[in-house]
Design a protein around this motif. Structure first.
Motif, PDB file in Angstrom:
ATOM      1  N   ALA A  43      49.242  36.651  58.890  1.00  0.00           N
ATOM      2  CA  ALA A  43      48.942  36.374  57.492  1.00  0.00           C
ATOM      3  C   ALA A  43      48.872  34.870  57.269  1.00  0.00           C
ATOM      4  O   ALA A  43      49.587  34.110  57.918  1.00  0.00           O
ATOM      5  N   PRO A  44      48.022  34.408  56.354  1.00  0.00           N
ATOM      6  CA  PRO A  44      47.957  32.977  56.068  1.00  0.00           C
ATOM      7  C   PRO A  44      49.250  32.504  55.402  1.00  0.00           C
ATOM      8  O   PRO A  44      49.941  33.269  54.736  1.00  0.00           O
ATOM      9  N   GLU A  45      49.554  31.236  55.602  1.00  0.00           N
ATOM     10  CA  GLU A  45      50.773  30.679  55.016  1.00  0.00           C
ATOM     11  C   GLU A  45      50.634  30.492  53.506  1.00  0.00           C
ATOM     12  O   GLU A  45      51.577  30.676  52.762  1.00  0.00           O
ATOM     13  N   LYS A  46      49.449  30.079  53.069  1.00  0.00           N
ATOM     14  CA  LYS A  46      49.200  29.920  51.632  1.00  0.00           C
ATOM     15  C   LYS A  46      48.456  31.151  51.131  1.00  0.00           C
ATOM     16  O   LYS A  46      47.700  31.761  51.869  1.00  0.00           O
ATOM     17  N   PRO A  47      48.661  31.540  49.866  1.00  0.00           N
ATOM     18  CA  PRO A  47      47.932  32.701  49.347  1.00  0.00           C
ATOM     19  C   PRO A  47      46.433  32.420  49.281  1.00  0.00           C
ATOM     20  O   PRO A  47      46.009  31.273  49.113  1.00  0.00           O
ATOM     21  N   ILE A  48      45.669  33.466  49.418  1.00  0.00           N
ATOM     22  CA  ILE A  48      44.218  33.339  49.333  1.00  0.00           C
ATOM     23  C   ILE A  48      43.844  33.168  47.867  1.00  0.00           C
ATOM     24  O   ILE A  48      44.256  33.949  47.012  1.00  0.00           O
ATOM     25  N   GLU A  49      43.068  32.137  47.579  1.00  0.00           N
ATOM     26  CA  GLU A  49      42.675  31.858  46.196  1.00  0.00           C
ATOM     27  C   GLU A  49      41.193  32.138  46.048  1.00  0.00           C
ATOM     28  O   GLU A  49      40.370  31.615  46.794  1.00  0.00           O
ATOM     29  N   ILE A  50      40.864  32.982  45.096  1.00  0.00           N
ATOM     30  CA  ILE A  50      39.469  33.285  44.798  1.00  0.00           C
ATOM     31  C   ILE A  50      39.168  32.720  43.420  1.00  0.00           C
ATOM     32  O   ILE A  50      39.748  33.143  42.422  1.00  0.00           O
ATOM     33  N   ASN A  51      38.293  31.744  43.367  1.00  0.00           N
ATOM     34  CA  ASN A  51      37.965  31.078  42.116  1.00  0.00           C
ATOM     35  C   ASN A  51      36.681  31.686  41.560  1.00  0.00           C
ATOM     36  O   ASN A  51      35.615  31.509  42.116  1.00  0.00           O
ATOM     37  N   LEU A  52      36.813  32.419  40.477  1.00  0.00           N
ATOM     38  CA  LEU A  52      35.652  33.018  39.836  1.00  0.00           C
ATOM     39  C   LEU A  52      35.346  32.231  38.565  1.00  0.00           C
ATOM     40  O   LEU A  52      36.066  32.329  37.581  1.00  0.00           O
ATOM     41  N   ASN A  53      34.314  31.435  38.613  1.00  0.00           N
ATOM     42  CA  ASN A  53      33.900  30.686  37.432  1.00  0.00           C
ATOM     43  C   ASN A  53      33.025  31.591  36.574  1.00  0.00           C
ATOM     44  O   ASN A  53      31.829  31.691  36.767  1.00  0.00           O
ATOM     45  N   VAL A  54      33.654  32.267  35.645  1.00  0.00           N
ATOM     46  CA  VAL A  54      32.942  33.173  34.758  1.00  0.00           C
ATOM     47  C   VAL A  54      32.907  32.522  33.384  1.00  0.00           C
ATOM     48  O   VAL A  54      33.941  32.159  32.834  1.00  0.00           O
ATOM     49  N   ASN A  55      31.712  32.390  32.848  1.00  0.00           N
ATOM     50  CA  ASN A  55      31.563  31.754  31.550  1.00  0.00           C
ATOM     51  C   ASN A  55      31.570  32.832  30.474  1.00  0.00           C
ATOM     52  O   ASN A  55      30.590  33.535  30.269  1.00  0.00           O
ATOM     53  N   VAL A  56      32.695  32.972  29.789  1.00  0.00           N
ATOM     54  CA  VAL A  56      32.836  33.965  28.748  1.00  0.00           C
ATOM     55  C   VAL A  56      32.619  33.324  27.381  1.00  0.00           C
ATOM     56  O   VAL A  56      32.447  33.997  26.387  1.00  0.00           O
ATOM     57  N   ARG A  57      32.582  32.029  27.333  1.00  0.00           N
ATOM     58  CA  ARG A  57      32.501  31.286  26.076  1.00  0.00           C
ATOM     59  C   ARG A  57      31.280  31.678  25.255  1.00  0.00           C
ATOM     60  O   ARG A  57      31.372  31.855  24.050  1.00  0.00           O
ATOM     61  N   GLN A  58      30.148  31.844  25.883  1.00  0.00           N
ATOM     62  CA  GLN A  58      28.925  32.141  25.155  1.00  0.00           C
ATOM     63  C   GLN A  58      29.046  33.459  24.388  1.00  0.00           C
ATOM     64  O   GLN A  58      28.689  33.528  23.220  1.00  0.00           O
ATOM     65  N   GLU A  59      29.574  34.475  25.024  1.00  0.00           N
ATOM     66  CA  GLU A  59      29.711  35.764  24.364  1.00  0.00           C
ATOM     67  C   GLU A  59      30.688  35.666  23.193  1.00  0.00           C
ATOM     68  O   GLU A  59      30.447  36.219  22.126  1.00  0.00           O
TER      69      GLU A  59
END
Length: 62
Positions: free
Chosen positions: A24-40
């Protein structure tokens, strides 16, 4: 299969068996989802504000 061939295949399998490690990796896996919700959100707020102004014209004289 000859005994010599079987022995060679066994040795190769043992040698390659130590090369593959899974940990297992030492640091947690980070998934960055840049979702633009501002417009809605802005569109919904504009619609709600427009409906509120239309339904309450005495609060917003022109």
């Amino acid at each position: 299969m000859r005994p010599a061939t079987a022995a060679m295949l066994g040795l190769c399998a043992m040698a390659l068996g130590g090369c593959i490690t899974v940990k297992a990796p030492e640091k947690p896996i980070e998934i960055n989802l840049n979702v633009n919700v501002r417009q809605e959100v802005v569109v919904k707020l504009q619609k709600d504000a427009g409906d509120f102004i239309s339904n309450n014209p005495e609060l917003f004289p022109q």
